[in-house]
Write an enzyme that holds these catalytic residues in place. Structure first.
Site, mmCIF file in Angstrom:
data_model
loop_
_atom_site.group_PDB
_atom_site.id
_atom_site.type_symbol
_atom_site.label_atom_id
_atom_site.label_comp_id
_atom_site.label_asym_id
_atom_site.label_seq_id
_atom_site.Cartn_x
_atom_site.Cartn_y
_atom_site.Cartn_z
ATOM 1 N N ASN A 6 20.793 10.711 -30.213
ATOM 2 C CA ASN A 6 19.938 11.314 -29.192
ATOM 3 C C ASN A 6 20.564 12.525 -28.505
ATOM 4 O O ASN A 6 19.877 13.288 -27.810
ATOM 5 C CB ASN A 6 19.548 10.280 -28.128
ATOM 6 C CG ASN A 6 18.509 9.279 -28.603
ATOM 7 O OD1 ASN A 6 18.416 8.174 -28.086
ATOM 8 N ND2 ASN A 6 17.726 9.654 -29.614
ATOM 9 N N ASP A 37 10.250 3.058 -28.310
ATOM 10 C CA ASP A 37 9.876 4.314 -28.953
ATOM 11 C C ASP A 37 8.502 4.786 -28.478
ATOM 12 O O ASP A 37 7.593 3.971 -28.280
ATOM 13 C CB ASP A 37 9.848 4.102 -30.475
ATOM 14 C CG ASP A 37 10.109 5.375 -31.239
ATOM 15 O OD1 ASP A 37 10.386 6.401 -30.599
ATOM 16 O OD2 ASP A 37 10.020 5.343 -32.478
#
Length: 248
Positions: A74, A26
């Site tokens: 995503n 991340d």
């Protein structure tokens, strides 16, 4: 002293290393934004960090690394970013496959790969077949992966078996669920590392991480170097892993 131990920082105990590490990578976009760069620059740098971490795991004797590369959620990102990521995955496989073969890396993919671009699917199939017999480290990439979707798929498969009278309801247990997971036949992660200060699992390996140790760090993924990895392993080695039992 063997070659694995000689590569390890002296503070780490080679007998207490995790066998399988999972990572949620991340912070690529935030890293790029902080530097005044487009988000795709963060993804490029993040790919370099993942390559270095894979080599580090191999050097230090860690048997498996699983990376959360692209989740089912995503797809909601801007189309330009999604297209870039798909192309990045494809180019990385083309460019790195020979080197992974030389270094003994076995690569696998988990997730619903059927919706990926056909050219990427072909590269994935080629990479799996090309490295299937390698044993230095097992590198798994989660692409279009969502743990809830994975578990729902398992439920459908077991329900179909019951419908077709291949198994009885009483025969359903943890082992029968395990064999239908994307990760069937692989060990569960001992350690999960998530970067960038976020403290959640984000629909990643929910079944498999029932007893995984979790390590959060504020470091953004493109800055996660060997030193940061060393700190994560030190933290892991200080954990008391009882698996529900009382310490002896």
């Amino acid at each position: 002293m063997n070659s694995i131990q000689s590569e390890l920082p002296t503070a780490l105990d080679p007998q207490k290393l995790p066998k399988h590490i999972a990572v949620i990578m991340d912070g690529n976009g935030r890293w790029a934004t902080k530097k005044g760069l487009p988000r795709v620059a963060g993804h490029r740098q993040g790919a370099k960090v993942l390559k270095e971490l894979l080599r580090c795991c191999k050097d230090w004797g860690i048997e498996a690394l699983t990376a959360y590369a692209f989740s089912t959620e995503n797809w909601r990102r801007p189309i330009q970013e999604v297209d870039f990521l798909m192309l990045l995955f494809e180019r990385l496989l083309q460019r790195e496959l020979t080197q992974m073969q030389k270094e003994g890396v076995r690569i696998s993919f988990i997730g619903d790969l059927s919706v990926l671009p056909k050219s990427l699917q072909r590269e994935i199939e080629r990479a799996i077949a090309y490295t299937i017999h390698n044993t230095a480290i097992h590198f798994t990439v989660a692409v279009n992966y969502g743990s809830r979707k994975e578990i729902a798929q398992v439920c459908r498969q077991i329900a179909l078996q019951i419908q077709q009278q291949e198994i009885e309801i009483d025969e359903i247990n943890e082992n029968s669920i395990e064999k239908y997971l994307y990760t069937a036949g692989t060990s569960h992660p001992d350690l999960l590392i998530r970067t960038s200060g976020e403290m959640r699992l984000s629909n990643f390996l929910l079944w498999q991480m029932a007893y995984t140790e979790i390590y959060f760090t504020d470091i953004l993924w493109p800055d996660f170097d060997r030193s940061a990895f060393h700190q994560a392993l030190l933290a892991y080695q200080n954990r008391d892993r009882r698996f529900g039992q009382i310490a002896s």
